[in-house]
Design a protein around this motif. Structure first.
Motif, PDB file in Angstrom:
ATOM      1  N   SER A 152     -20.998 -39.803  18.888  1.00 50.47           N
ATOM      2  CA  SER A 152     -22.465 -39.919  18.936  1.00 50.47           C
ATOM      3  C   SER A 152     -23.100 -39.454  17.625  1.00 50.47           C
ATOM      4  CB  SER A 152     -23.034 -39.103  20.105  1.00 50.47           C
ATOM      5  OG  SER A 152     -23.090 -37.735  19.765  1.00 50.47           O
ATOM      6  N   LEU A 153     -22.333 -38.691  16.828  1.00 47.78           N
ATOM      7  CA  LEU A 153     -22.847 -38.179  15.551  1.00 47.78           C
ATOM      8  C   LEU A 153     -22.392 -39.036  14.362  1.00 47.78           C
ATOM      9  CD1 LEU A 153     -21.976 -34.434  16.270  1.00 47.78           C
ATOM     10  CD2 LEU A 153     -24.295 -35.331  16.030  1.00 47.78           C
ATOM     11  N   GLY A 154     -21.707 -40.142  14.664  1.00 43.46           N
ATOM     12  CA  GLY A 154     -21.198 -40.996  13.577  1.00 43.46           C
ATOM     13  C   GLY A 154     -19.945 -40.426  12.940  1.00 43.46           C
ATOM     14  N   ILE A 155     -19.287 -39.540  13.674  1.00 44.54           N
ATOM     15  CA  ILE A 155     -18.055 -38.917  13.164  1.00 44.54           C
ATOM     16  C   ILE A 155     -16.862 -39.595  13.837  1.00 44.54           C
ATOM     17  CG2 ILE A 155     -16.699 -36.764  13.167  1.00 44.54           C
ATOM     18  CD1 ILE A 155     -19.391 -35.268  12.968  1.00 44.54           C
ATOM     19  N   GLY A 156     -15.898 -39.980  13.006  1.00 47.76           N
ATOM     20  CA  GLY A 156     -14.712 -40.648  13.528  1.00 47.76           C
ATOM     21  C   GLY A 156     -13.646 -39.633  13.891  1.00 47.76           C
ATOM     22  N   ILE A 157     -12.794 -40.048  14.786  1.00 52.31           N
ATOM     23  CA  ILE A 157     -11.786 -39.139  15.318  1.00 52.31           C
ATOM     24  C   ILE A 157     -10.655 -39.957  15.900  1.00 52.31           C
ATOM     25  CG2 ILE A 157     -13.078 -39.001  17.486  1.00 52.31           C
ATOM     26  CD1 ILE A 157     -12.051 -36.241  17.854  1.00 52.31           C
ATOM     27  N   CYS A 158      -9.448 -39.408  15.854  1.00 53.24           N
ATOM     28  CA  CYS A 158      -8.312 -40.061  16.512  1.00 53.24           C
ATOM     29  C   CYS A 158      -7.423 -38.955  17.054  1.00 53.24           C
ATOM     30  CB  CYS A 158      -7.538 -40.908  15.509  1.00 53.24           C
ATOM     31  SG  CYS A 158      -6.063 -41.643  16.236  1.00 53.24           S
ATOM     32  N   SER A 159      -7.224 -38.955  18.344  1.00 51.94           N
ATOM     33  CA  SER A 159      -6.391 -37.919  18.958  1.00 51.94           C
ATOM     34  C   SER A 159      -4.960 -38.083  18.460  1.00 51.94           C
ATOM     35  CB  SER A 159      -6.448 -38.106  20.480  1.00 51.94           C
ATOM     36  OG  SER A 159      -5.722 -37.092  21.112  1.00 51.94           O
ATOM     37  N   ILE A 160      -4.338 -36.990  18.030  1.00 51.35           N
ATOM     38  CA  ILE A 160      -2.948 -37.046  17.578  1.00 51.35           C
ATOM     39  C   ILE A 160      -2.067 -36.342  18.603  1.00 51.35           C
ATOM     40  CG2 ILE A 160      -1.314 -36.409  15.741  1.00 51.35           C
ATOM     41  CD1 ILE A 160      -3.403 -38.333  14.753  1.00 51.35           C
ATOM     42  N   GLY A 161      -1.205 -37.141  19.221  1.00 48.04           N
ATOM     43  CA  GLY A 161      -0.305 -36.565  20.225  1.00 48.04           C
ATOM     44  C   GLY A 161       1.140 -36.558  19.767  1.00 48.04           C
ATOM     45  N   SER A 162       1.434 -37.454  18.815  1.00 46.37           N
ATOM     46  CA  SER A 162       2.841 -37.644  18.418  1.00 46.37           C
ATOM     47  C   SER A 162       3.198 -36.704  17.282  1.00 46.37           C
ATOM     48  CB  SER A 162       3.037 -39.075  17.958  1.00 46.37           C
ATOM     49  OG  SER A 162       2.256 -39.304  16.805  1.00 46.37           O
ATOM     50  N   MET A 163       3.565 -35.487  17.637  1.00 41.06           N
ATOM     51  CA  MET A 163       3.924 -34.540  16.571  1.00 41.06           C
ATOM     52  C   MET A 163       5.089 -33.695  17.036  1.00 41.06           C
ATOM     53  SD  MET A 163       0.915 -31.874  17.277  1.00 41.06           S
ATOM     54  CE  MET A 163      -0.062 -33.053  18.165  1.00 41.06           C
ATOM     55  N   ASP A 164       5.711 -33.034  16.077  1.00 43.62           N
ATOM     56  CA  ASP A 164       6.725 -32.048  16.432  1.00 43.62           C
ATOM     57  C   ASP A 164       5.965 -30.776  16.803  1.00 43.62           C
ATOM     58  OD1 ASP A 164       8.527 -29.926  16.383  1.00 43.62           O
ATOM     59  OD2 ASP A 164       9.821 -30.935  14.937  1.00 43.62           O
TER      60      ASP A 164
ATOM     61  N   LYS B  14       4.188 -18.865  21.552  1.00 46.00           N
ATOM     62  CA  LYS B  14       5.281 -19.698  22.064  1.00 46.00           C
ATOM     63  C   LYS B  14       4.954 -20.314  23.426  1.00 46.00           C
ATOM     64  CE  LYS B  14      10.156 -19.047  21.094  1.00 46.00           C
ATOM     65  NZ  LYS B  14      10.541 -19.872  20.237  1.00 46.00           N
ATOM     66  N   GLU B  15       4.339 -19.491  24.326  1.00 47.89           N
ATOM     67  CA  GLU B  15       4.124 -19.963  25.704  1.00 47.89           C
ATOM     68  C   GLU B  15       2.916 -20.902  25.828  1.00 47.89           C
ATOM     69  OE1 GLU B  15       3.928 -16.882  24.654  1.00 47.89           O
ATOM     70  OE2 GLU B  15       2.136 -15.865  25.417  1.00 47.89           O
ATOM     71  N   ASP B  16       2.104 -20.985  24.805  1.00 46.11           N
ATOM     72  CA  ASP B  16       0.927 -21.851  24.901  1.00 46.11           C
ATOM     73  C   ASP B  16       1.250 -23.292  24.507  1.00 46.11           C
ATOM     74  OD1 ASP B  16      -0.614 -19.836  25.894  1.00 46.11           O
ATOM     75  OD2 ASP B  16      -1.301 -19.167  23.933  1.00 46.11           O
ATOM     76  N   TYR B  17       0.394 -24.203  24.919  1.00 45.72           N
ATOM     77  CA  TYR B  17       0.671 -25.630  24.741  1.00 45.72           C
ATOM     78  C   TYR B  17      -0.273 -26.253  23.725  1.00 45.72           C
ATOM     79  CZ  TYR B  17       1.545 -30.493  25.884  1.00 45.72           C
ATOM     80  OH  TYR B  17       1.869 -31.822  25.809  1.00 45.72           O
ATOM     81  N   LEU B  18       0.332 -26.850  22.720  1.00 48.61           N
ATOM     82  CA  LEU B  18      -0.495 -27.556  21.735  1.00 48.61           C
ATOM     83  C   LEU B  18      -0.728 -28.957  22.287  1.00 48.61           C
ATOM     84  CD1 LEU B  18       0.342 -27.927  17.910  1.00 48.61           C
ATOM     85  CD2 LEU B  18      -1.265 -29.294  19.212  1.00 48.61           C
TER      86      LEU B  18
ATOM     87  N   GLU C  19       6.684 -27.944  18.206  1.00 49.52           N
ATOM     88  CA  GLU C  19       7.195 -26.602  17.878  1.00 49.52           C
ATOM     89  C   GLU C  19       6.913 -26.273  16.418  1.00 49.52           C
ATOM     90  OE1 GLU C  19       7.826 -24.442  20.183  1.00 49.52           O
ATOM     91  OE2 GLU C  19       7.392 -26.115  21.518  1.00 49.52           O
ATOM     92  N   LYS C  20       7.157 -27.252  15.551  1.00 50.80           N
ATOM     93  CA  LYS C  20       6.889 -27.035  14.114  1.00 50.80           C
ATOM     94  C   LYS C  20       5.407 -26.779  13.884  1.00 50.80           C
ATOM     95  CE  LYS C  20      10.369 -29.555  11.503  1.00 50.80           C
ATOM     96  NZ  LYS C  20      10.660 -30.854  10.920  1.00 50.80           N
TER      97      LYS C  20
ATOM     98  N   VAL D 235      -7.604 -28.161  16.613  1.00 49.13           N
ATOM     99  CA  VAL D 235      -6.392 -28.155  17.434  1.00 49.13           C
ATOM    100  C   VAL D 235      -6.792 -27.634  18.809  1.00 49.13           C
ATOM    101  CG1 VAL D 235      -4.033 -27.286  17.600  1.00 49.13           C
ATOM    102  CG2 VAL D 235      -5.130 -27.522  15.342  1.00 49.13           C
ATOM    103  N   ILE D 236      -6.404 -28.374  19.838  1.00 46.95           N
ATOM    104  CA  ILE D 236      -6.729 -27.942  21.205  1.00 46.95           C
ATOM    105  C   ILE D 236      -5.473 -27.315  21.811  1.00 46.95           C
ATOM    106  CG2 ILE D 236      -7.658 -28.659  23.451  1.00 46.95           C
ATOM    107  CD1 ILE D 236      -9.565 -29.660  21.492  1.00 46.95           C
ATOM    108  N   VAL D 237      -5.617 -26.056  22.170  1.00 49.18           N
ATOM    109  CA  VAL D 237      -4.478 -25.302  22.699  1.00 49.18           C
ATOM    110  C   VAL D 237      -4.722 -24.981  24.169  1.00 49.18           C
ATOM    111  CG1 VAL D 237      -3.124 -23.174  22.460  1.00 49.18           C
ATOM    112  CG2 VAL D 237      -4.140 -24.248  20.426  1.00 49.18           C
ATOM    113  N   GLY D 238      -3.724 -25.249  25.002  1.00 45.51           N
ATOM    114  CA  GLY D 238      -3.814 -24.905  26.425  1.00 45.51           C
ATOM    115  C   GLY D 238      -3.182 -23.536  26.663  1.00 45.51           C
ATOM    116  N   LYS D 239      -3.959 -22.631  27.291  1.00 47.27           N
ATOM    117  CA  LYS D 239      -3.437 -21.292  27.603  1.00 47.27           C
ATOM    118  C   LYS D 239      -2.734 -21.395  28.956  1.00 47.27           C
ATOM    119  CE  LYS D 239      -4.573 -18.292  25.183  1.00 47.27           C
ATOM    120  NZ  LYS D 239      -3.822 -17.862  23.973  1.00 47.27           N
ATOM    121  N   THR D 240      -1.437 -21.606  28.907  1.00 49.27           N
ATOM    122  CA  THR D 240      -0.682 -21.950  30.124  1.00 49.27           C
ATOM    123  C   THR D 240      -0.812 -20.887  31.215  1.00 49.27           C
ATOM    124  OG1 THR D 240       1.258 -20.967  29.131  1.00 49.27           O
ATOM    125  CG2 THR D 240       1.022 -23.326  28.845  1.00 49.27           C
TER     126      THR D 240
END
Ligand code: FMN
Length: 166
Positions: A109-121, A133-137, A123-124, A80-85
Protein backbone atom coordinates in the motif's frame (compact mmCIF):
# COMPACT_ATOMS: atom_id res chain seq x y z
CA UNK A 1 -12.70 1.20 2.75
CA UNK A 2 -14.43 0.13 -0.43
CA UNK A 3 -14.57 -3.71 -0.48
CA UNK A 4 -14.24 -3.92 -4.28
CA UNK A 5 -11.18 -1.69 -4.18
CA UNK A 6 -9.77 -3.79 -1.38
CA UNK A 7 -10.18 -6.97 -3.43
CA UNK A 8 -8.46 -5.25 -6.38
CA UNK A 9 -5.65 -4.20 -4.04
CA UNK A 10 -5.18 -7.84 -2.97
CA UNK A 11 -5.19 -9.00 -6.58
CA UNK A 12 -2.70 -6.38 -7.70
CA UNK A 13 0.00 -7.29 -5.17
CA UNK A 14 3.04 -8.96 -6.74
CA UNK A 15 6.28 -10.39 -5.46
CA UNK A 16 8.94 -7.83 -6.32
CA UNK A 17 12.55 -8.81 -6.88
CA UNK A 18 14.04 -5.54 -8.21
CA UNK A 19 14.45 -2.58 -5.90
CA UNK A 20 15.55 1.03 -6.06
CA UNK A 21 18.61 1.96 -4.03
CA UNK A 22 16.64 4.57 -2.07
CA UNK A 23 16.44 3.79 1.65
CA UNK A 24 13.04 2.94 3.12
CA UNK A 25 11.63 6.00 4.87
CA UNK A 26 11.55 5.61 8.67
CA UNK A 27 7.82 6.45 8.77
CA UNK A 28 7.14 3.67 6.23
CA UNK A 29 9.23 1.16 8.18
CA UNK A 30 7.30 2.04 11.33
CA UNK A 31 3.99 1.42 9.57
CA UNK A 32 5.18 -1.96 8.29
CA UNK A 33 6.30 -2.93 11.80
CA UNK A 34 2.99 -1.75 13.27
CA UNK A 35 1.09 -3.85 10.73
CA UNK A 36 3.14 -6.82 11.94
CA UNK A 37 2.59 -6.01 15.59
CA UNK A 38 -1.20 -5.92 15.12
CA UNK A 39 -1.38 -9.39 13.59
CA UNK A 40 -3.87 -11.74 15.23
CA UNK A 41 -2.40 -14.83 16.89
CA UNK A 42 -3.67 -17.94 18.63
CA UNK A 43 -4.61 -17.03 22.23
CA UNK A 44 -3.03 -13.66 21.46
CA UNK A 45 0.39 -15.05 22.36
CA UNK A 46 2.22 -13.02 19.68
CA UNK A 47 5.03 -15.61 19.44
CA UNK A 48 7.31 -13.58 17.21
CA UNK A 49 10.29 -11.32 16.94
CA UNK A 50 11.31 -9.09 14.05
CA UNK A 51 14.95 -8.51 13.12
CA UNK A 52 15.55 -5.51 10.90
CA UNK A 53 18.63 -5.87 8.71
CA UNK A 54 20.01 -2.56 7.50
CA UNK A 55 23.69 -3.54 7.48
CA UNK A 56 24.65 -4.27 3.85
CA UNK A 57 27.37 -6.76 4.79
CA UNK A 58 24.99 -8.85 6.89
CA UNK A 59 22.34 -8.62 4.18
CA UNK A 60 24.87 -9.87 1.63
CA UNK A 61 25.96 -12.77 3.86
CA UNK A 62 22.39 -13.80 4.69
CA UNK A 63 21.37 -13.60 1.02
CA UNK A 64 24.08 -16.14 0.24
CA UNK A 65 22.15 -18.71 2.32
CA UNK A 66 19.12 -18.29 0.05
CA UNK A 67 18.64 -20.76 -2.77
CA UNK A 68 16.15 -18.73 -4.84
CA UNK A 69 16.68 -15.35 -3.27
CA UNK A 70 20.16 -14.03 -3.93
CA UNK A 71 18.55 -10.90 -5.41
CA UNK A 72 17.58 -9.69 -1.97
CA UNK A 73 21.09 -8.45 -1.15
CA UNK A 74 20.16 -5.47 -3.33
CA UNK A 75 17.23 -4.51 -1.11
CA UNK A 76 17.88 -1.50 1.12
CA UNK A 77 16.38 -3.32 4.08
CA UNK A 78 15.03 -6.71 5.14
CA UNK A 79 12.92 -7.90 8.05
CA UNK A 80 13.44 -11.39 9.41
CA UNK A 81 10.37 -12.96 10.99
CA UNK A 82 11.24 -15.27 13.85
CA UNK A 83 8.78 -17.65 15.52
CA UNK A 84 9.27 -18.07 19.28
CA UNK A 85 8.48 -21.77 19.40
CA UNK A 86 8.21 -22.06 23.19
CA UNK A 87 5.68 -19.21 23.39
CA UNK A 88 3.15 -21.04 21.21
CA UNK A 89 4.39 -24.50 20.21
CA UNK A 90 1.34 -25.39 18.09
CA UNK A 91 0.73 -22.09 16.35
CA UNK A 92 3.99 -20.18 15.86
CA UNK A 93 4.20 -21.05 12.15
CA UNK A 94 0.67 -19.92 11.37
CA UNK A 95 0.93 -16.79 13.51
CA UNK A 96 4.22 -15.69 11.95
CA UNK A 97 2.92 -16.43 8.45
CA UNK A 98 0.09 -14.02 9.16
CA UNK A 99 2.64 -11.42 10.29
CA UNK A 100 4.44 -11.70 6.98
CA UNK A 101 1.17 -11.24 5.05
CA UNK A 102 0.21 -8.16 7.08
CA UNK A 103 3.65 -6.63 6.51
CA UNK A 104 3.53 -7.44 2.80
CA UNK A 105 0.16 -5.80 2.33
CA UNK A 106 1.13 -2.73 4.35
CA UNK A 107 4.30 -2.39 2.26
CA UNK A 108 2.38 -2.78 -0.99
CA UNK A 109 0.00 0.00 0.00
CA UNK A 110 3.06 2.26 0.42
CA UNK A 111 4.51 1.45 -3.01
CA UNK A 112 7.15 -0.75 -1.42
CA UNK A 113 8.00 -4.03 -3.11
CA UNK A 114 8.61 -7.22 -1.24
CA UNK A 115 9.14 -10.91 -1.88
CA UNK A 116 8.93 -13.49 0.87
CA UNK A 117 12.08 -15.62 0.98
CA UNK A 118 11.52 -19.14 2.21
CA UNK A 119 14.20 -21.08 0.36
CA UNK A 120 17.26 -20.66 2.52
CA UNK A 121 19.65 -22.64 4.61
CA UNK A 122 17.87 -21.80 7.87
CA UNK A 123 20.60 -23.02 10.18
CA UNK A 124 23.26 -20.94 8.44
CA UNK A 125 21.02 -17.88 8.32
CA UNK A 126 20.09 -18.29 12.00
CA UNK A 127 23.76 -18.38 12.99
CA UNK A 128 24.52 -15.25 11.00
CA UNK A 129 21.58 -13.46 12.61
CA UNK A 130 22.19 -14.69 16.16
CA UNK A 131 18.78 -16.39 16.38
CA UNK A 132 18.35 -18.89 19.24
CA UNK A 133 18.66 -22.54 18.23
CA UNK A 134 15.11 -23.40 19.36
CA UNK A 135 13.46 -20.53 17.52
CA UNK A 136 12.17 -20.74 13.96
CA UNK A 137 13.29 -18.51 11.15
CA UNK A 138 10.07 -18.32 9.15
CA UNK A 139 11.01 -15.97 6.35
CA UNK A 140 13.13 -13.04 5.31
CA UNK A 141 11.22 -10.14 3.79
CA UNK A 142 13.36 -7.81 1.66
CA UNK A 143 11.78 -4.38 1.22
CA UNK A 144 12.55 -1.71 -1.36
CA UNK A 145 10.77 0.85 -3.48
CA UNK A 146 9.84 -0.86 -6.71
CA UNK A 147 12.31 -0.61 -9.63
CA UNK A 148 11.03 -1.06 -13.17
CA UNK A 149 7.70 -2.45 -14.24
CA UNK A 150 5.41 -4.34 -11.94
CA UNK A 151 5.49 -8.02 -13.01
CA UNK A 152 2.46 -9.54 -14.71
CA UNK A 153 0.11 -11.50 -12.44
CA UNK A 154 1.13 -15.06 -11.67
CA UNK A 155 -1.48 -17.71 -12.40
CA UNK A 156 -4.03 -18.74 -9.84
CA UNK A 157 -6.13 -21.90 -9.76
CA UNK A 158 -9.76 -21.22 -10.55
CA UNK A 159 -12.32 -21.19 -7.75
CA UNK A 160 -13.91 -24.34 -9.16
CA UNK A 161 -10.57 -26.15 -8.74
CA UNK A 162 -10.19 -25.28 -5.09
CA UNK A 163 -13.75 -24.95 -3.83
CA UNK A 164 -16.23 -27.53 -2.61
CA UNK A 165 -19.76 -26.97 -1.44
CA UNK A 166 -21.32 -29.42 0.97
C1 FMN B 1 6.22 -18.93 2.00
C2 FMN B 1 6.77 -18.33 0.72
C3 FMN B 1 8.09 -18.56 0.37
C4 FMN B 1 8.62 -17.99 -0.80
N1 FMN B 1 9.95 -18.16 -1.09
C5 FMN B 1 10.48 -17.56 -2.16
C6 FMN B 1 11.88 -17.65 -2.42
O1 FMN B 1 12.64 -18.26 -1.67
N2 FMN B 1 12.37 -17.02 -3.51
C7 FMN B 1 11.57 -16.30 -4.35
O2 FMN B 1 12.08 -15.74 -5.33
N3 FMN B 1 10.22 -16.19 -4.14
C8 FMN B 1 9.66 -16.80 -3.06
N4 FMN B 1 8.31 -16.67 -2.80
C9 FMN B 1 7.45 -15.89 -3.70
C10 FMN B 1 6.51 -16.79 -4.53
O3 FMN B 1 7.27 -17.41 -5.55
C11 FMN B 1 5.36 -15.95 -5.09
O4 FMN B 1 4.60 -15.44 -4.01
C12 FMN B 1 4.43 -16.76 -5.99
O5 FMN B 1 5.10 -17.16 -7.15
C13 FMN B 1 3.18 -15.97 -6.40
O6 FMN B 1 3.55 -14.75 -7.04
P1 FMN B 1 3.03 -13.35 -6.49
O7 FMN B 1 3.55 -13.20 -5.08
O8 FMN B 1 3.64 -12.31 -7.41
O9 FMN B 1 1.54 -13.37 -6.53
C14 FMN B 1 7.78 -17.22 -1.65
C15 FMN B 1 6.45 -17.01 -1.27
C16 FMN B 1 5.95 -17.53 -0.11
C17 FMN B 1 4.52 -17.24 0.28
Amino acid sequence: MDPKEFLEFLKERRSIRAFQKEEIKEKHLKMILEAGRWTPSASNRQPWEFIIIKDKEILQKVSETAIYGKFFKRAPLAIVIVGKTSESPNWYKIDTSLVSMQMMLMAWSLGIGICSIGSMDREKAKKLLGINKEDYLLTILPFGYIRGNIPKPTLRKSLSQIMNEI
